[in-house]
Motif scaffolding. Structure first.
Motif, mmCIF file in Angstrom:
data_model
loop_
_atom_site.group_PDB
_atom_site.id
_atom_site.type_symbol
_atom_site.label_atom_id
_atom_site.label_comp_id
_atom_site.label_asym_id
_atom_site.label_seq_id
_atom_site.Cartn_x
_atom_site.Cartn_y
_atom_site.Cartn_z
ATOM 1 N N MET A 1 10.116 -5.368 -16.697
ATOM 2 C CA MET A 1 11.113 -4.829 -15.940
ATOM 3 C C MET A 1 10.282 -3.896 -14.655
ATOM 4 S SD MET A 1 14.135 -2.375 -16.985
ATOM 5 C CE MET A 1 15.151 -3.509 -17.644
ATOM 6 N N LEU A 2 10.879 -3.657 -13.755
ATOM 7 C CA LEU A 2 10.317 -3.108 -12.704
ATOM 8 C C LEU A 2 10.513 -1.574 -13.218
ATOM 9 C CD1 LEU A 2 11.830 -4.378 -9.330
ATOM 10 C CD2 LEU A 2 9.296 -4.682 -10.197
ATOM 11 N N ALA A 3 9.487 -0.754 -12.682
ATOM 12 C CA ALA A 3 9.413 0.766 -13.301
ATOM 13 C C ALA A 3 10.649 1.230 -12.423
ATOM 14 C CB ALA A 3 8.136 1.456 -12.868
ATOM 15 N N GLY B 1 4.034 7.261 -8.828
ATOM 16 C CA GLY B 1 4.513 7.460 -7.497
ATOM 17 C C GLY B 1 5.923 6.722 -7.331
ATOM 18 N N VAL B 2 6.461 6.482 -8.564
ATOM 19 C CA VAL B 2 7.795 5.776 -8.579
ATOM 20 C C VAL B 2 8.941 6.615 -8.420
ATOM 21 C CG1 VAL B 2 9.427 4.481 -10.089
ATOM 22 C CG2 VAL B 2 7.047 4.103 -10.390
ATOM 23 N N VAL C 1 7.198 -1.744 -15.815
ATOM 24 C CA VAL C 1 7.172 -0.925 -16.895
ATOM 25 C C VAL C 1 5.787 -1.031 -17.777
ATOM 26 C CG1 VAL C 1 8.072 -0.705 -19.297
ATOM 27 C CG2 VAL C 1 9.386 -0.584 -17.283
ATOM 28 N N GLU C 2 5.208 -2.114 -17.862
ATOM 29 C CA GLU C 2 3.920 -2.609 -18.492
ATOM 30 C C GLU C 2 2.757 -1.743 -17.930
ATOM 31 O OE1 GLU C 2 3.235 -6.642 -18.507
ATOM 32 O OE2 GLU C 2 3.472 -6.903 -16.400
ATOM 33 N N HIS C 3 2.787 -1.486 -16.329
ATOM 34 C CA HIS C 3 1.668 -0.676 -15.893
ATOM 35 C C HIS C 3 1.944 0.790 -16.232
ATOM 36 C CE1 HIS C 3 2.263 -4.511 -12.791
ATOM 37 N NE2 HIS C 3 1.310 -4.440 -13.903
ATOM 38 N N VAL C 4 2.888 1.137 -16.764
ATOM 39 C CA VAL C 4 2.948 2.950 -16.886
ATOM 40 C C VAL C 4 3.103 3.078 -18.301
ATOM 41 C CG1 VAL C 4 3.933 3.023 -14.716
ATOM 42 C CG2 VAL C 4 5.464 2.766 -16.393
ATOM 43 N N MET C 5 3.373 2.374 -19.090
ATOM 44 C CA MET C 5 3.872 2.645 -20.663
ATOM 45 C C MET C 5 2.367 2.823 -21.406
ATOM 46 S SD MET C 5 5.029 -0.979 -22.231
ATOM 47 C CE MET C 5 3.762 -2.244 -22.500
ATOM 48 N N HIS C 6 2.601 3.700 -22.501
ATOM 49 C CA HIS C 6 1.598 3.997 -23.395
ATOM 50 C C HIS C 6 1.727 2.886 -24.545
ATOM 51 C CE1 HIS C 6 0.891 8.169 -21.389
ATOM 52 N NE2 HIS C 6 2.060 8.032 -21.112
ATOM 53 N N THR C 7 0.638 2.623 -24.823
ATOM 54 C CA THR C 7 0.487 1.512 -25.909
ATOM 55 C C THR C 7 -0.558 1.831 -27.089
ATOM 56 O OG1 THR C 7 -1.293 0.326 -24.726
ATOM 57 C CG2 THR C 7 1.062 -0.188 -24.328
ATOM 58 N N GLY C 8 -0.328 0.935 -27.959
ATOM 59 C CA GLY C 8 -1.375 1.129 -29.214
ATOM 60 C C GLY C 8 -1.277 2.411 -29.953
ATOM 61 N N GLY D 1 0.694 -1.427 0.068
ATOM 62 C CA GLY D 1 0.012 -0.109 0.012
ATOM 63 C C GLY D 1 0.738 1.249 0.041
ATOM 64 N N GLY D 2 1.789 1.108 0.336
ATOM 65 C CA GLY D 2 3.081 2.582 0.222
ATOM 66 C C GLY D 2 3.760 2.698 -0.830
ATOM 67 N N ALA D 3 4.564 3.749 -0.711
ATOM 68 C CA ALA D 3 5.320 4.316 -1.900
ATOM 69 C C ALA D 3 6.284 3.397 -2.247
ATOM 70 C CB ALA D 3 6.219 5.611 -1.354
ATOM 71 N N LEU D 4 6.673 2.592 -0.883
ATOM 72 C CA LEU D 4 7.920 1.555 -1.212
ATOM 73 C C LEU D 4 7.255 0.496 -1.907
ATOM 74 C CD1 LEU D 4 10.726 0.467 -0.633
ATOM 75 C CD2 LEU D 4 9.680 -0.576 1.628
ATOM 76 N N GLY D 5 6.078 0.008 -1.759
ATOM 77 C CA GLY D 5 5.330 -1.077 -2.352
ATOM 78 C C GLY D 5 5.370 -0.691 -3.826
ATOM 79 N N ARG D 6 4.931 0.729 -4.242
ATOM 80 C CA ARG D 6 4.797 0.948 -5.507
ATOM 81 C C ARG D 6 6.041 0.760 -6.302
ATOM 82 N NH1 ARG D 6 1.126 4.595 -3.045
ATOM 83 N NH2 ARG D 6 2.811 6.243 -3.089
ATOM 84 N N ARG D 7 7.020 1.356 -5.855
ATOM 85 C CA ARG D 7 8.424 1.257 -6.328
ATOM 86 C C ARG D 7 8.857 -0.037 -6.537
ATOM 87 N NH1 ARG D 7 11.909 5.449 -6.710
ATOM 88 N NH2 ARG D 7 13.540 3.866 -6.303
ATOM 89 N N LEU D 8 8.291 -0.980 -5.666
ATOM 90 C CA LEU D 8 9.059 -2.212 -5.893
ATOM 91 C C LEU D 8 8.230 -3.369 -6.608
ATOM 92 C CD1 LEU D 8 10.522 -2.907 -2.381
ATOM 93 C CD2 LEU D 8 11.694 -2.251 -4.556
ATOM 94 N N LEU D 9 6.932 -2.818 -6.974
ATOM 95 C CA LEU D 9 5.896 -3.808 -7.483
ATOM 96 C C LEU D 9 5.690 -3.246 -8.845
ATOM 97 C CD1 LEU D 9 3.562 -4.740 -4.599
ATOM 98 C CD2 LEU D 9 5.434 -6.459 -5.653
ATOM 99 N N LEU D 10 5.382 -2.141 -9.132
ATOM 100 C CA LEU D 10 5.123 -1.599 -10.440
ATOM 101 C C LEU D 10 6.050 -1.618 -11.398
ATOM 102 C CD1 LEU D 10 2.559 0.347 -10.898
ATOM 103 C CD2 LEU D 10 4.096 2.244 -11.240
#
Length: 324
Positions: free
Chosen positions: A283-285, A322-323, A201-208, A190-199
């Motif tokens: 890859m991790l963000a 939040g990375v 690249v596929e979750h933030v990239m623009h596609t299509g 739930g925290g900033a650390l989790g976002r950094r370590l779990l997020l």
């Protein structure tokens, strides 16, 4: 008004005494510490931490640290254990009992039942000759010469020493288990650390349709229009078979304006950065951010296993996620 000098000297004396207490622990990291680690590593249950008063507060923190670093653990108040909460503990568990004196009545009361149930126990005390220490399978010696309290009464140095010994135990177990940053993130989603370590690249990239891309040979002016439409400050340039040929960014445009090139007639091939840095979707963000920081770039192309662009993102995307 309090004397400022006296206040400062008192605070500094407290810190020095607690530093000495922590340094004194080094002599107690020995075979008993190894045995305690082995007991926990060999257990199929959880570490159940018990402690009264200030030791209880320290015990709660130790239990939380163990649980967040790969060792299932929780805290049980020893007085409540005598009134039903003992049912929370199984014979597969390990009890970690904290008591500076080693004679805390609420914990000593539990000893016959702990022995009868065959539960292994590690004590963390300031007196290795105490009732609790002798009843334990292993005792971790956290003895201090003096409390930081000038009356030598309030638990200060002793609780600090117990906390540090608990941290040492948790980190040693973490290392022994091969606990990774990703494992840690799953305990902190739930925290900033989790976002950094779990997020990833596929979750933030623009596609299509949102992926800026042009073919080799495209006029520079048309490539700039593609960059403007997609709003990422860059575009990918593709080979005829769809593989990545290069990248062109706002930074490349500024450098192009300093060159003797007619931007009305130039093609993207003349000004692009050949291929450029890329990342993969899985890859991790946070790893991608490190690549961007190391290379002083503001955007990245994401490619698949065949080096074909499948996405793109920039620093603003990482900031929004939040990375950063």
């Amino acid at each position: 008004m309090s004397n400022a000098r006296d206040l400062i000297e008192s605070a500094q004396s407290t810190i020095r005494l607690e530093i000495e207490a922590v340094e004194g622990l080094l002599a107690h990291i020995n075979a008993d510490f190894v045995r305690a680690c082995d007991l926990i590593l060999g257990s199929q249950g959880r570490v159940v931490v018990v402690g009264m008063g200030k030791s209880g507060h320290i015990g709660k923190k130790i239990a939380a640290t163990l649980a967040s670093t790969g060792t299932p653990s929780f805290f049980v108040h020893p007085a409540e254990a005598s009134h039903g909460d003992m049912g929370m503990i199984t014979s597969a568990d390990i009890i970690l009992a904290l008591s500076n004196s080693g004679t805390t009545a609420e914990i000593v009361t539990l000893l016959p039942l702990i022995k009868r149930l065959g539960i292994k126990m590690i004590s963390l005390t300031g007196n290795p000759e105490s009732t609790l220490a002798k009843a334990a399978d292993v005792n971790l010696n956290a003895r201090v010469e003096k409390e930081a309290c000038p009356l030598n009464l309030a638990p200060t140095s002793s609780t600090t020493a117990a906390l540090v010994m608990g941290d040492a135990l948790a980190v040693a177990l973490l290392d022994a288990r091969g606990f990774t940053a990703e494992d840690f993130a799953f305990s902190h989603p739930g925290g900033a650390l989790g976002r950094r370590l779990l997020l990833k690249v596929e979750h933030v990239m623009h596609t299509g349709a949102n992926l800026p891309q042009v073919a080799r040979g495209t006029p520079l002016r048309d490539s700039l229009m593609e960059m403007t439409r997609k709003g990422l400050g860059m575009t990918a340039i593709l080979e005829s078979d769809g593989r990545l040929a290069g990248i062109f960014t706002d930074g490349d445009l500024r450098r192009t304006l300093d060159r003797p090139i007619d931007i009305r007639l130039a093609t993207i091939d003349e000004v692009m950065t050949v291929h450029g840095k890329t990342v993969r979707p899985e890859m991790l963000a946070a790893e991608a951010l490190k690549i961007m920081e190391d290379n002083k770039i503001g955007a990245l192309i994401v490619v698949d296993e065949n080096d074909r662009p499948v996405g793109a993102f920039n620093l603003q995307d990482l900031l929004r996620a939040g990375v950063m």
